[in-house]
Design a protein around this motif. Structure first.
Motif, PDB file in Angstrom:
ATOM      1  N   ARG A 157      17.744  87.571  10.894  1.00 38.60           N
ATOM      2  CA  ARG A 157      16.646  87.808  10.310  1.00 38.60           C
ATOM      3  C   ARG A 157      17.055  88.028   8.517  1.00 38.60           C
ATOM      4  N   ALA A 158      16.124  87.417   7.731  1.00 37.71           N
ATOM      5  CA  ALA A 158      16.297  87.673   6.434  1.00 37.71           C
ATOM      6  C   ALA A 158      16.285  89.228   6.012  1.00 37.71           C
ATOM      7  N   PRO A 159      17.164  89.381   4.983  1.00 36.45           N
ATOM      8  CA  PRO A 159      17.387  91.191   4.616  1.00 36.45           C
ATOM      9  C   PRO A 159      16.075  91.655   4.165  1.00 36.45           C
ATOM     10  N   GLY A 160      15.130  90.992   3.532  1.00 35.97           N
ATOM     11  CA  GLY A 160      13.988  91.696   3.325  1.00 35.97           C
ATOM     12  C   GLY A 160      12.886  91.538   4.004  1.00 35.97           C
ATOM     13  N   ASP A 161      13.063  91.168   5.380  1.00 37.69           N
ATOM     14  CA  ASP A 161      12.216  91.221   6.485  1.00 37.69           C
ATOM     15  C   ASP A 161      11.955  92.517   6.968  1.00 37.69           C
ATOM     16  N   PRO A 162      10.568  92.713   7.140  1.00 38.46           N
ATOM     17  CA  PRO A 162      10.208  94.172   7.378  1.00 38.46           C
ATOM     18  C   PRO A 162      10.434  94.515   8.841  1.00 38.46           C
ATOM     19  N   THR A 163      10.998  93.595   9.831  1.00 40.96           N
ATOM     20  CA  THR A 163      11.057  94.277  10.911  1.00 40.96           C
ATOM     21  C   THR A 163      12.785  94.622  11.040  1.00 40.96           C
ATOM     22  N   GLY A 164      13.329  94.724   9.725  1.00 42.55           N
ATOM     23  CA  GLY A 164      14.543  95.264   9.791  1.00 42.55           C
ATOM     24  C   GLY A 164      15.624  94.038  10.002  1.00 42.55           C
TER      25      GLY A 164
END
Length: 168
Positions: A157-164
């Motif tokens: 997942r991308a670093p800024g993804d709210p799912t962490g």
């Protein structure tokens, strides 16, 4: 007249008399060309009851086929219709003798069963293809319980993804 000519004429008359006598003995009725064609078409649609290969009585050399061919010729000469002749033979030998079975009763099942099987196969294939996974937003049931797949998703997942998750 000279002797060779007289002998030739006598021989020709004897030959013609013998030929007409043999035709009268076999009982083969003389048919018009149209009747002859009709009789041949009927003979091609009747199966030899003794032949294992399913050949028509017009192609078979068995004794019963010869008698059936004579019967067809007699019935055509008598003016019976094709349907009457087919009924005559199917009553004696069953519908097996018909190379083109009737499209009624059990014969209808023979004609309709392949079409029905094809239609059912098409319906089954269509319903199977509609249920296959892979459409957007749908996950296969096994994917939700695969821990390795879940770990890969967390780590990619991308670093800024709210799912962490994701590596910084």
């Amino acid at each position: 007249m000279s002797r060779p000519v007289l002998a030739a004429l006598l021989g020709l008359l004897t030959l013609l008399a013998g030929w007409s006598w043999s035709a009268a003995q076999t009982g083969a009725p003389s048919l018009t060309p149209a009747q002859e064609q009709r009789a041949l078409a009927i003979q091609k649609n009747l199966r030899c009851p003794l032949c294992d290969t399913g050949e028509s009585i017009s192609d078979s050399r068995s004794d019963i086929s010869v008698k059936m061919r004579e019967s067809v010729r007699e019935q055509v000469a008598a003016g019976r219709t094709d349907g009457d002749i087919y009924v005559f033979f199917s009553q004696r030998y069953g519908n097996f003798v018909l190379l083109d079975p009737p499209k009624t009763g059990r014969g209808l099942l023979l004609w309709g069963a392949p079409l029905l099987a094809l239609a059912l196969g098409g319906v089954f294939l269509w319903s199977f293809l509609r249920r296959t996974p892979g459409r957007a937003g749908s996950a296969a049931p096994d994917e939700a319980f695969d821990p390795f797949l879940e770990q890969v998703r967390r780590e990619t997942r991308a670093p800024g993804d709210p799912t962490g998750g994701g590596k910084a």
